[in-house]
Design a protein around this motif. Structure first.
Motif, PDB file in Angstrom:
ATOM      1  N   ASN A 285      -3.943   0.419  -8.330  1.00 37.63           N
ATOM      2  CA  ASN A 285      -5.295   0.970  -8.163  1.00 37.63           C
ATOM      3  C   ASN A 285      -6.178   0.143  -7.228  1.00 37.63           C
ATOM      4  N   ASP A 286      -5.582  -0.780  -6.461  1.00 41.96           N
ATOM      5  CA  ASP A 286      -6.372  -1.518  -5.470  1.00 41.96           C
ATOM      6  C   ASP A 286      -6.950  -0.532  -4.458  1.00 41.96           C
ATOM      7  N   ASP A 287      -8.240  -0.697  -4.146  1.00 36.02           N
ATOM      8  CA  ASP A 287      -8.917   0.319  -3.357  1.00 36.02           C
ATOM      9  C   ASP A 287     -10.039  -0.325  -2.539  1.00 36.02           C
ATOM     10  N   TRP A 289     -11.687   1.365  -0.185  1.00 35.42           N
ATOM     11  CA  TRP A 289     -12.445   2.470   0.412  1.00 35.42           C
ATOM     12  C   TRP A 289     -13.940   2.174   0.380  1.00 35.42           C
ATOM     13  N   PHE A 293     -11.854   3.552   5.783  1.00 34.83           N
ATOM     14  CA  PHE A 293     -11.001   2.374   5.716  1.00 34.83           C
ATOM     15  C   PHE A 293     -11.094   1.586   7.013  1.00 34.83           C
ATOM     16  N   THR A 304      -5.416  -2.014  -0.493  1.00 35.23           N
ATOM     17  CA  THR A 304      -5.422  -0.622  -0.918  1.00 35.23           C
ATOM     18  C   THR A 304      -3.991  -0.161  -1.150  1.00 35.23           C
ATOM     19  N   SER A 305      -3.745   0.381  -2.322  1.00 34.62           N
ATOM     20  CA  SER A 305      -2.393   0.864  -2.628  1.00 34.62           C
ATOM     21  C   SER A 305      -2.100   2.149  -1.872  1.00 34.62           C
ATOM     22  N   LYS A 307      -1.086   4.826  -3.252  1.00 38.68           N
ATOM     23  CA  LYS A 307      -1.665   5.892  -4.065  1.00 38.68           C
ATOM     24  C   LYS A 307      -3.121   6.146  -3.671  1.00 38.68           C
ATOM     25  N   LYS A 308      -3.922   5.090  -3.612  1.00 40.14           N
ATOM     26  CA  LYS A 308      -5.340   5.245  -3.305  1.00 40.14           C
ATOM     27  C   LYS A 308      -5.558   5.651  -1.850  1.00 40.14           C
ATOM     28  N   TYR A 309      -4.727   5.128  -0.965  1.00 39.80           N
ATOM     29  CA  TYR A 309      -4.887   5.447   0.461  1.00 39.80           C
ATOM     30  C   TYR A 309      -4.669   6.933   0.712  1.00 39.80           C
ATOM     31  N   GLU A 311      -4.762   9.340  -1.567  1.00 38.48           N
ATOM     32  CA  GLU A 311      -5.788  10.105  -2.284  1.00 38.48           C
ATOM     33  C   GLU A 311      -7.037  10.253  -1.423  1.00 38.48           C
ATOM     34  N   HIS A 312      -7.512   9.148  -0.848  1.00 36.90           N
ATOM     35  CA  HIS A 312      -8.705   9.193  -0.002  1.00 36.90           C
ATOM     36  C   HIS A 312      -8.456   9.970   1.286  1.00 36.90           C
TER      37      HIS A 312
END
Length: 363
Positions: A285-287, A289, A293, A304-305, A307-309, A311-312
């Motif tokens: 969940n490192d983010d 944003w 970015f 930023t993982s 997953k988060k990258y 998602e954004h």
């Protein structure tokens, strides 16, 4: 008479105490290298049942899930190679030290390949196969090769010359040693992930080497794997955490160049085990944003993982439904039967090597 007997018992007790003290002092004076070698020597002497040995060499981990994968792999190797004694080694000093300290799990001791090979020489195994558990023949594979060179050249100078001239030393190659291996792996991955790639983009996250450490120019295997996978389904993509110009940023660019701007995204680690990179860099969940970015000088978005990258970036991150059912759990390659089988085939195809002269040119 009782007095004499008492004095004799006291003398024996004193000598025993001195003896134990001397041993303790001796242990305290050992260097870590000597201490590690003694521990490995003792393990090999205790477990030696055959005249031949297989040493599996992984980078390492501090995750229980990874330990389970390694333990299961050793178990399968013992079943597949009943005439060999099978051992496991870590090449990463950091992983070895953290495992010994019990960073995430109960304390476990792992040791570098050089200690195992030295111990094998001391008990005189007639045949030794070293199997690289790396995915590509990169920086970590070079450590495996160097350990074998040192052993083959009797770098400690304490092994019997006649034995060293007769021992058979073999090397089992990494998962994607050649471009043909990349195609074989692509077929295995598709067998495991075909249901997901039919629903959206299926992304694999490998490790990769930084440019300055791209030993044997191994990074190209990731590109070759993506090419082989896309020949099966164009929704497959392969990126890394360390290969310049193949970070998650470049994976996104390639997806969008193919017209994939939204929809489901599935991520899986392209690493032998699921450890820090899989659970944190990929599925964490490192983010970073902040209404956008910021890329670093190498073209990657840090902190930023995946997953988060994604998602954004407008995608739906869907979890893969693993059979053990734990939410959010990701699997490393060694947790798949068909991929363990590829490693086992590489062990069966292990090459005889003479490390008096280097197998590889110095780079």
């Amino acid at each position: 008479m009782k007095t004499i007997k008492f004095l004799m018992m006291a003398a024996v007790a004193l000598m025993t105490a001195v003896s134990f003290t001397a041993c303790s002092d001796d242990d305290d004076n050992l260097s870590n290298m000597e201490r590690y070698q003694r521990a490995v020597d003792a393990t090999v002497k205790k477990q030696k049942k055959s005249d031949k040995a297989i040493l599996l060499v992984a980078f390492g981990s501090t995750w229980q899930q990874a330990y389970d994968a390694f333990d299961n792999t050793v178990k399968e190797y013992k079943a597949k190679f009943p005439d060999y004694d099978v051992y496991l080694s870590f090449s990463s000093a950091i992983c070895i030290n953290r495992a010994a300290a019990g960073e995430n799990t109960a304390k476990r001791n792992f040791y570098e390949p050089k200690y195992w090979l030295e111990a094998f020489g001391r008990v005189k195994y007639s045949e030794i196969i070293v199997q690289s558990m790396q995915v590509i023949p990169g920086e970590e594979f070079s450590r495996v090769v160097n350990a074998m060179k040192d052993f083959g050249n009797n770098s400690n100078g304490d092994l019997d010359d006649k034995y060293m001239s007769e021992v058979t030393l073999k090397l089992g190659m990494p998962l994607m040693y050649t471009e043909d291996d990349a195609a074989i792996l692509a077929d295995a991955l598709h067998a495991n992930f075909k249901d997901y790639v039919s629903e959206g983009a299926m992304l694999f996250m490998g490790h990769g080497n930084p440019d300055e450490y791209d030993t044997f120019k191994a990074n190209i295997r990731y590109s070759q794997l993506e090419t082989a996978l896309q020949a099966i389904n164009t929704n497959y993509f392969v990126g890394t955490v360390d290969m310049k110009e193949n970070f998650k940023v470049q994976v996104l660019e390639r997806m969008q160049n193919q017209g994939i701007y939204s929809g489901s995204v599935f991520c899986a680690p392209l690493m032998s085990i699921a450890g820090d990179h899989a659970h944190n860099d990929m599925a964490g969940n490192d983010d970073a944003w902040d209404n956008g970015f910021k890329e670093n000088e190498d073209g990657e978005v840090e902190d930023t993982s995946w997953k988060k990258y994604f998602e954004h970036s407008g995608y739906d991150i869907d979890e893969i439904d693993y059979t053990d059912g734990e939410a959010g759990l990701v699997h490393g390659l060694l947790e798949y039967d068909n991929i363990r089988s590829i490693y086992i085939q590489h062990t069966e195809d292990a090459e005889v090597v003479d490390y008096y002269h280097s197998k590889y040119p110095e780079e």
